[in-house]
Design a protein around this motif. Structure first.
Motif, PDB file in Angstrom:
ATOM      1  N   LEU A  76       0.794  -1.229   0.000  1.00 22.27           N
ATOM      2  CA  LEU A  76       0.000   0.000   0.000  1.00 22.27           C
ATOM      3  C   LEU A  76       0.826   1.279   0.000  1.00 22.27           C
ATOM      4  O   LEU A  76       0.298   2.353  -0.284  1.00 22.27           O
ATOM      5  N   VAL A  77       2.106   1.197   0.333  1.00 24.83           N
ATOM      6  CA  VAL A  77       2.914   2.416   0.441  1.00 24.83           C
ATOM      7  C   VAL A  77       4.068   2.481  -0.547  1.00 24.83           C
ATOM      8  O   VAL A  77       4.766   3.493  -0.607  1.00 24.83           O
ATOM      9  N   ARG A  78       4.281   1.443  -1.315  1.00 23.34           N
ATOM     10  CA  ARG A  78       5.350   1.487  -2.318  1.00 23.34           C
ATOM     11  C   ARG A  78       4.896   2.363  -3.474  1.00 23.34           C
ATOM     12  O   ARG A  78       3.829   2.166  -4.031  1.00 23.34           O
ATOM     13  N   ARG A  79       5.719   3.347  -3.789  1.00 22.50           N
ATOM     14  CA  ARG A  79       5.395   4.231  -4.903  1.00 22.50           C
ATOM     15  C   ARG A  79       5.504   3.470  -6.215  1.00 22.50           C
ATOM     16  O   ARG A  79       6.341   2.590  -6.371  1.00 22.50           O
ATOM     17  N   ALA A  80       4.674   3.819  -7.156  1.00 26.33           N
ATOM     18  CA  ALA A  80       4.647   3.131  -8.449  1.00 26.33           C
ATOM     19  C   ALA A  80       5.976   3.250  -9.184  1.00 26.33           C
ATOM     20  O   ALA A  80       6.366   2.343  -9.908  1.00 26.33           O
ATOM     21  N   ASP A  81       6.697   4.350  -8.980  1.00 27.75           N
ATOM     22  CA  ASP A  81       7.963   4.553  -9.681  1.00 27.75           C
ATOM     23  C   ASP A  81       9.169   4.013  -8.908  1.00 27.75           C
ATOM     24  O   ASP A  81      10.308   4.197  -9.308  1.00 27.75           O
ATOM     25  N   ALA A  82       8.912   3.327  -7.789  1.00 23.21           N
ATOM     26  CA  ALA A  82      10.010   2.809  -6.968  1.00 23.21           C
ATOM     27  C   ALA A  82      10.672   1.620  -7.651  1.00 23.21           C
ATOM     28  O   ALA A  82      10.007   0.775  -8.234  1.00 23.21           O
ATOM     29  N   PRO A  83      12.008   1.559  -7.574  1.00 21.26           N
ATOM     30  CA  PRO A  83      12.699   0.400  -8.142  1.00 21.26           C
ATOM     31  C   PRO A  83      12.371  -0.857  -7.345  1.00 21.26           C
ATOM     32  O   PRO A  83      12.225  -0.808  -6.117  1.00 21.26           O
ATOM     33  N   GLN A  84      12.230  -1.955  -8.028  1.00 21.51           N
ATOM     34  CA  GLN A  84      11.939  -3.228  -7.370  1.00 21.51           C
ATOM     35  C   GLN A  84      13.253  -3.870  -6.944  1.00 21.51           C
ATOM     36  O   GLN A  84      14.118  -4.113  -7.773  1.00 21.51           O
ATOM     37  N   THR A  85      13.376  -4.118  -5.644  1.00 22.17           N
ATOM     38  CA  THR A  85      14.565  -4.802  -5.126  1.00 22.17           C
ATOM     39  C   THR A  85      14.104  -6.066  -4.436  1.00 22.17           C
ATOM     40  O   THR A  85      13.042  -6.106  -3.827  1.00 22.17           O
ATOM     41  N   THR A  86      14.930  -7.079  -4.510  1.00 27.09           N
ATOM     42  CA  THR A  86      14.559  -8.336  -3.887  1.00 27.09           C
ATOM     43  C   THR A  86      14.843  -8.328  -2.395  1.00 27.09           C
ATOM     44  O   THR A  86      14.094  -8.884  -1.621  1.00 27.09           O
ATOM     45  N   GLU A  87      15.941  -7.704  -1.994  1.00 27.19           N
ATOM     46  CA  GLU A  87      16.291  -7.639  -0.580  1.00 27.19           C
ATOM     47  C   GLU A  87      16.756  -6.236  -0.219  1.00 27.19           C
ATOM     48  O   GLU A  87      17.929  -5.899  -0.415  1.00 27.19           O
TER      49      GLU A  87
END
Length: 140
Positions: A76-87
């Motif tokens: 619910l709080v991750r911005r749409a433009d945030a990079p996806q990181t696994t860890e």
């Protein structure tokens, strides 16, 4: 603690209702929450409430339930433009998150041990959301 009907313990209904309502908040309401949180987070009263919260979580053995909240909150709080990181590392943990993440976490953790906190501490921890998601509107 593997009860699938109560994944967040005895306050599951309130937490689920909060998450549903939180997901529907618009940018204006989120900004209002962030402003309310910023106004209260640095005071002694708030820090006392945080201490009471930590004690309640630890003494109740709800630490695993605390961890279970992180997934729904991050969605619910991750911005749409945030990079996806696994860890994510400690330094990058808050990168890409909406500023409402911290007050939302405080509110969710307060709800997790709502049955163990006094009203004053609950108000301090949840209060930033009071005007947009009333505590009285959530199941007890």
């Amino acid at each position: 603690m593997s009860d699938r009907t109560q994944p967040y313990g005895p306050n599951t209904a309130a937490i689920r209702a909060f998450l549903v309502r939180f997901a529907g908040l618009g940018a204006h309401d989120r900004a209002a929450v962030v402003a309310q949180y910023a106004a209260r987070v640095h005071g002694r009263v708030y820090h006392a409430a945080e201490s009471a919260l930590a004690t309640a979580i630890e003494r109740s053995g709800r630490e695993p339930l605390q961890q279970a909240l992180s997934g729904p909150l991050l969605q619910l709080v991750r911005r749409a433009d945030a990079p996806q990181t696994t860890e994510p590392t400690e330094e990058t943990a808050l990168d890409g998150l909406d500023p409402v993440a911290e007050p939302a976490l405080a509110a969710l953790l307060a709800l997790l041990v709502r049955d163990l906190l006094d009203d004053a501490h609950m108000e301090q921890l949840y209060g930033a959301f009071s005007s947009v998601i009333g505590l009285s509107d959530l199941p007890r």
